[in-house]
Design a protein around this motif. Sequence first.
Motif, short mmCIF file in Angstrom:
data_model
loop_
_atom_site.label_atom_id
_atom_site.label_comp_id
_atom_site.label_asym_id
_atom_site.label_seq_id
_atom_site.Cartn_x
_atom_site.Cartn_y
_atom_site.Cartn_z
N ALA A 251 -7.29 3.79 5.35
CA ALA A 251 -7.14 2.35 5.12
C ALA A 251 -5.94 2.12 4.21
N ASP A 252 -5.14 1.09 4.52
CA ASP A 252 -3.94 0.81 3.75
C ASP A 252 -4.27 -0.10 2.57
N HIS A 253 -3.69 0.21 1.41
CA HIS A 253 -3.91 -0.60 0.21
C HIS A 253 -2.59 -0.75 -0.54
N ALA A 254 -2.31 -1.97 -0.97
CA ALA A 254 -1.10 -2.22 -1.75
C ALA A 254 -1.17 -1.48 -3.08
N LEU A 315 -6.39 -8.19 -11.80
CA LEU A 315 -5.19 -7.61 -11.22
C LEU A 315 -5.52 -6.84 -9.95
N LEU A 316 -6.58 -6.02 -9.99
CA LEU A 316 -6.98 -5.26 -8.81
C LEU A 316 -7.41 -6.18 -7.68
N SER A 317 -8.12 -7.26 -8.03
CA SER A 317 -8.54 -8.22 -7.01
C SER A 317 -7.34 -8.91 -6.38
N ALA A 318 -6.35 -9.26 -7.20
CA ALA A 318 -5.16 -9.94 -6.69
C ALA A 318 -4.40 -9.04 -5.71
N LEU A 319 -4.32 -7.75 -5.99
CA LEU A 319 -3.61 -6.83 -5.11
C LEU A 319 -4.25 -6.74 -3.73
N ARG A 320 -5.55 -7.04 -3.65
CA ARG A 320 -6.25 -7.01 -2.36
C ARG A 320 -5.66 -8.03 -1.38
N GLN A 321 -4.97 -9.05 -1.90
CA GLN A 321 -4.44 -10.11 -1.04
C GLN A 321 -3.11 -9.74 -0.41
N TYR A 322 -2.57 -8.59 -0.76
CA TYR A 322 -1.23 -8.21 -0.30
C TYR A 322 -1.26 -6.92 0.49
#
Length: 352
Positions: A251-254, A315-322
């Motif tokens: 799975a890809d993650h920013a 911060l971790l939650s925000a990165l989920r949007q990208y």
Amino acid sequence: MPRTCTFLPALVCAVLLGVTGCTATGGDDADAPAQVQGGTDSGGGTTGSGTGQDLGIPEIVEAVQPSVVTIFTGEGLGSGVIYTEDGLILTNEHVIRGNEDVEVAFADGQRVSGTVEAADTVTDLALVQAERTDLPAATFRSDLPRIGDLTVVIGSPLGFENTATSGIVSGLHREIPGSAATSQSLVDLIQTDAAISPGNSGGAVVNGQGEIMGISEAYIPPSQGAVALGFAIPAAIATEVAEELRADGTADHAFMGLVPGPITPEIAAQLDLGDTRGAVVLSVSQGGPADDAGIRPGDIITKIGDQEIATAEDLLSALRQYDPGQTVPVEIQRGADTQSVDVTLADRPPEP
């Protein structure tokens, strides 16, 4: 002996099913719900468990229970949800951690062998292939529920298979304080007061139409002063990750290339900060996105894109949007100065 739950420090105040490897011993328009069928076998589609109509709790349990399984490992057990009719099971990564082969028990009493197909530690999700076909794949709801909506939790708490508890959706977009230091899976969660216990990990959190709204993830125990605080991974996240895992096993993650931490009163005093809102940069990966953008240890991240950052979990939650490859403006505070830098996110490197 099978594993039992352990506790994190008081800062976190939780038994984290998605962090400790905790296993048990021995909606916007109800008339037109957005649904995602569990992935289908190449031979055809599935009927799923969702009905699209409001049901009573006994009817919900009757409809969904056949789509919920118990997963046995050498260390203990957890729960799972039938994702495809050809035997693919969606569960938590920590349920199967350290195992390649498991045993899967179905609601009709049959047990079969299972093989771990893929896992993602970032979201604490995994896929298990059971040696059985013609199964009732669950239906997943793609949008978030509303606070106050009915929830029914189905799984195997403490080894009691095919157990159902009920409650309501208590909150959305929840992060468990302090979890950023140990796990990235404990952000952007659904909160419910339906009882979740060890062994429910990976099981179903169901709405009033018999659709999976979430995958059981964590709870805060009464010993920490909590009353009925449980958390679930939203179905949209679970299905997105499941489809990526089905495609190529990953799975890809920013990836931003830094380690965030909370701003304690001591850090605030040391850095002469007016308050403790934001995420302090504890370290930066050399040559990573944050390093390339000029972010340094000791900087305070206060905003990513349009989202205000109050905690490390934010911060971790925000990165989920990208997605990897996107460039996002990041507001940082360095001493008395506030500045914005553009960070081009990368793909998270594999776990060592």
